[in-house]
Design a protein around this motif. Structure first.
Motif, PDB file in Angstrom:
ATOM      1  N   GLY A   1      61.903   4.636-110.420  1.00 11.56           N
ATOM      2  CA  GLY A   1      61.370   3.459-111.490  1.00 11.56           C
ATOM      3  C   GLY A   1      60.142   3.231-111.087  1.00 11.56           C
ATOM      4  N   THR A   2      59.106   3.396-111.957  1.00 11.44           N
ATOM      5  CA  THR A   2      57.680   2.811-111.720  1.00 11.44           C
ATOM      6  C   THR A   2      57.246   2.176-112.976  1.00 11.44           C
ATOM      7  N   TYR A   3      56.571   1.162-112.647  1.00 12.81           N
ATOM      8  CA  TYR A   3      56.359  -0.049-113.658  1.00 12.81           C
ATOM      9  C   TYR A   3      54.972  -0.402-113.388  1.00 12.81           C
ATOM     10  N   PRO A   4      54.103  -0.654-114.384  1.00 12.90           N
ATOM     11  CA  PRO A   4      52.758  -1.099-114.253  1.00 12.90           C
ATOM     12  C   PRO A   4      53.025  -2.711-113.600  1.00 12.90           C
ATOM     13  N   VAL A   5      51.934  -3.293-112.861  1.00 12.96           N
ATOM     14  CA  VAL A   5      52.388  -4.272-112.197  1.00 12.96           C
ATOM     15  C   VAL A   5      52.626  -5.575-113.376  1.00 12.96           C
ATOM     16  N   GLU A   6      52.248  -5.474-114.533  1.00 10.91           N
ATOM     17  CA  GLU A   6      52.495  -6.354-115.496  1.00 10.91           C
ATOM     18  C   GLU A   6      53.800  -6.463-115.804  1.00 10.91           C
ATOM     19  N   ASP A   7      54.694  -5.547-115.525  1.00 10.05           N
ATOM     20  CA  ASP A   7      56.118  -5.466-116.050  1.00 10.05           C
ATOM     21  C   ASP A   7      56.936  -5.910-114.685  1.00 10.05           C
ATOM     22  N   PHE A   8      56.529  -6.762-113.786  1.00 14.28           N
ATOM     23  CA  PHE A   8      57.011  -7.008-112.531  1.00 14.28           C
ATOM     24  C   PHE A   8      58.536  -7.602-112.842  1.00 14.28           C
ATOM     25  N   GLU A   9      58.625  -8.380-113.799  1.00  9.07           N
ATOM     26  CA  GLU A   9      59.833  -8.933-114.194  1.00  9.07           C
ATOM     27  C   GLU A   9      61.039  -8.101-114.308  1.00  9.07           C
ATOM     28  N   LYS A  10      60.646  -7.082-115.252  1.00  9.89           N
ATOM     29  CA  LYS A  10      61.509  -5.748-115.666  1.00  9.89           C
ATOM     30  C   LYS A  10      62.024  -5.064-114.202  1.00  9.89           C
ATOM     31  N   ALA A  11      60.655  -4.785-113.500  1.00  6.50           N
ATOM     32  CA  ALA A  11      61.111  -4.170-112.278  1.00  6.50           C
ATOM     33  C   ALA A  11      62.018  -4.804-111.537  1.00  6.50           C
ATOM     34  N   ALA A  12      61.936  -6.260-111.249  1.00  2.00           N
ATOM     35  CA  ALA A  12      62.813  -7.173-110.451  1.00  2.00           C
ATOM     36  C   ALA A  12      64.306  -7.053-110.817  1.00  2.00           C
ATOM     37  N   ALA A  13      64.393  -7.236-112.420  1.00  2.00           N
ATOM     38  CA  ALA A  13      65.820  -7.252-112.991  1.00  2.00           C
ATOM     39  C   ALA A  13      66.354  -5.898-112.855  1.00  2.00           C
ATOM     40  N   ASP A  14      65.698  -4.658-112.931  1.00  2.00           N
ATOM     41  CA  ASP A  14      66.203  -3.451-112.461  1.00  2.00           C
ATOM     42  C   ASP A  14      66.858  -3.126-111.005  1.00  2.00           C
ATOM     43  N   ALA A  15      65.813  -3.712-110.241  1.00  2.00           N
ATOM     44  CA  ALA A  15      66.206  -3.802-108.483  1.00  2.00           C
ATOM     45  C   ALA A  15      67.388  -4.424-108.618  1.00  2.00           C
ATOM     46  N   ARG A  16      67.362  -5.782-109.088  1.00  2.00           N
ATOM     47  CA  ARG A  16      68.592  -6.854-108.860  1.00  2.00           C
ATOM     48  C   ARG A  16      69.934  -5.979-109.145  1.00  2.00           C
ATOM     49  N   ALA A  17      69.851  -5.334-110.246  1.00  2.00           N
ATOM     50  CA  ALA A  17      71.193  -4.707-110.912  1.00  2.00           C
ATOM     51  C   ALA A  17      71.374  -3.412-110.475  1.00  2.00           C
ATOM     52  N   GLY A  18      70.569  -2.807-109.500  1.00  2.00           N
ATOM     53  CA  GLY A  18      70.917  -1.697-108.793  1.00  2.00           C
ATOM     54  C   GLY A  18      70.658  -0.312-109.674  1.00  2.00           C
ATOM     55  N   ARG A  19      69.786  -0.721-110.807  1.00  2.00           N
ATOM     56  CA  ARG A  19      69.475   0.496-111.615  1.00  2.00           C
ATOM     57  C   ARG A  19      68.531   1.647-111.167  1.00  2.00           C
ATOM     58  N   VAL A  20      67.758   1.078-110.063  1.00  2.00           N
ATOM     59  CA  VAL A  20      66.851   2.044-109.453  1.00  2.00           C
ATOM     60  C   VAL A  20      67.039   1.819-108.003  1.00  2.00           C
ATOM     61  N   ALA A  21      67.004   3.042-107.278  1.00  2.00           N
ATOM     62  CA  ALA A  21      66.842   3.133-105.885  1.00  2.00           C
ATOM     63  C   ALA A  21      65.875   2.357-105.171  1.00  2.00           C
ATOM     64  N   ARG A  22      64.463   2.455-105.811  1.00  2.00           N
ATOM     65  CA  ARG A  22      63.395   1.696-105.551  1.00  2.00           C
ATOM     66  C   ARG A  22      62.548   1.685-106.725  1.00  2.00           C
ATOM     67  N   ALA A  23      62.187   0.326-106.999  1.00  2.00           N
ATOM     68  CA  ALA A  23      61.164   0.016-108.263  1.00  2.00           C
ATOM     69  C   ALA A  23      59.858   0.068-107.512  1.00  2.00           C
ATOM     70  N   VAL A  24      58.849   0.681-108.190  1.00  2.00           N
ATOM     71  CA  VAL A  24      57.440   0.889-107.661  1.00  2.00           C
ATOM     72  C   VAL A  24      56.738   0.294-108.858  1.00  2.00           C
ATOM     73  N   LEU A  25      55.819  -0.602-108.158  1.00  2.00           N
ATOM     74  CA  LEU A  25      54.571  -1.175-109.131  1.00  2.00           C
ATOM     75  C   LEU A  25      53.290  -0.495-109.140  1.00  2.00           C
ATOM     76  N   THR A  26      52.861  -0.122-109.866  1.00  2.00           N
ATOM     77  CA  THR A  26      51.267   0.704-109.943  1.00  2.00           C
ATOM     78  C   THR A  26      50.154  -0.181-110.530  1.00  2.00           C
ATOM     79  N   PHE A  27      49.018   0.050-109.876  1.00  2.00           N
ATOM     80  CA  PHE A  27      47.976  -0.856-110.520  1.00  2.00           C
ATOM     81  C   PHE A  27      46.906   0.379-111.162  1.00  2.00           C
TER      82      PHE A  27
END
Length: 349
Positions: free
Chosen positions: A323-349
């Motif tokens: 899962g890759t997410y623009p940094v502005e979507d940090f909360e969505k990335a965090a929610a997916d990471a907590r729920a185990g929906r992604v092996a590793r969420a990656v923020l991009t700039f």
């Protein structure tokens, strides 16, 4: 510039963060990608105590923008993977090749960031959730430019910790049996470390059955949703059991699953005051419980090694980036990471 900060109550993405210029022995890096590790979330939920306000992130890769006096091993334009290990390089532990034990690299957070005139702490000497971050020269490791940044970012924490725990701390040997409890980002790297080391049997344990496919792709020979079936696969127990979740009851299970001369390696991070128990009488057959900081790594050596193993197809990185997410979507990335929906969420700039 943009960055993710935590003020002790909430996280927010801001766009008015500033970072100072590099001084002697420092490197300014324009961050391209940063993995969201559970250690970042553990700061937010209080599992890992850390002073605030703090710029989060510690698993990143980017391009060198400027270097301070005395820095010669990297220069502007170089691609680098960032280590969290701001070791001094001159103490007895560094001289012994144990930089993870350097006391200068533990519990000494700096404050190179400023927002609205207020200094902010740097998390894990890294703070990769910022468009630019400042690190000690020893933390910036040059990597080939053909490695995708999202994949390169994961070397600096998940790979160093998981693969390093197998190769450097446990020293898993050919033909050994391995149990891995928890198949998140760290657990998957333990699994592929065991594969690289030549382990014969690698039992992955995770309560989420949807994780079986990726666990097997990384090298698991068996997959179970609880530790109850491990003895069916390994009747006498495991040579190595890695706890990658951070729950004391799972620490106990890892210890109980050991064969004679077995090792339980603790990688998960429970609350700082958590205590675990075990039967003392069970330990006399040369069993061991091993703590492990950052995979007992030597980042300047190990990051370059893992980068080359990736290029040769022996180390999986792209498969971790689910899962890759623009940094502005940090909360969505965090929610997916907590729920185990992604092996590793990656923020991009």
């Amino acid at each position: 510039m943009r960055g993710v900060i935590f003020d002790g109550r909430q996280t927010q993405v801001v766009d008015d963060l500033e970072v100072r210029d590099p001084g002697p022995g420092e490197v300014l890096v324009a961050v391209s990608a940063a993995g969201l590790c559970h250690s970042d979330l553990s700061v937010v939920d209080g599992t890992i105590p850390f002073p605030v306000p703090v710029v989060l992130g510690h698993e990143g890769a980017g391009v060198v923008e400027a270097v301070g006096a005395g820095v010669t091993h990297v220069r502007p334009g170089d691609h680098v993977s960032l280590s969290t290990l701001a070791n001094c390089g001159t103490c007895a532990e560094c001289d012994r090749g144990r930089p993870t034990m350097c006391r200068k690299a533990i519990g000494m957070p700096q404050r190179p960031f400023v927002r609205a005139g207020q200094p902010l702490y740097q998390f894990a000497s890294n703070s990769a959730f910022a468009e630019r971050t400042l690190v000690k020269a020893v933390q910036a490791v040059r990597i080939p430019q053909d490695i995708p940044m999202a994949s390169a970012a994961l070397i600096g924490c998940g790979v160093l910790t998981g693969v390093g725990a197998v190769l450097n701390r446990a020293r898993v040997d050919r033909g050994d049996s391995v149990v891995v409890i928890g198949t998140g980002g760290i657990g998957l790297n333990v699994i592929q470390g065991a594969r690289i080391a030549g382990a014969l049997t690698v039992v992955a344990v995770d309560s989420n059955p949807a994780k079986e496919e990726v666990a097997r792709r990384f090298g698991a020979t068996h997959f179970l949703t609880s530790t109850e079936g491990v003895r069916d696969v390994l009747p006498t127990g495991a040579d190595h059991a890695f706890e990658c979740v951070g729950r004391v009851e799972l620490v106990r299970q890892a210890v109980d699953l050991l064969d004679r001369h077995g090792q339980a390696v603790l990688l998960g991070v429970p609350p700082a005051t958590a205590e675990a128990s075990f039967l003392v009488s069970s330990m006399y057959l040369d069993k061991s419980i091993l703590g492990c900081r950052y995979g007992s790594s030597r980042p300047q050596r190990d990051i370059a090694l893992y980068a080359e193993m990736y290029r040769e197809g022996r180390l999986l990185l792209d498969e971790l980036v689910t899962g890759t997410y623009p940094v502005e979507d940090f909360e969505k990335a965090a929610a997916d990471a907590r729920a185990g929906r992604v092996a590793r969420a990656v923020l991009t700039f």
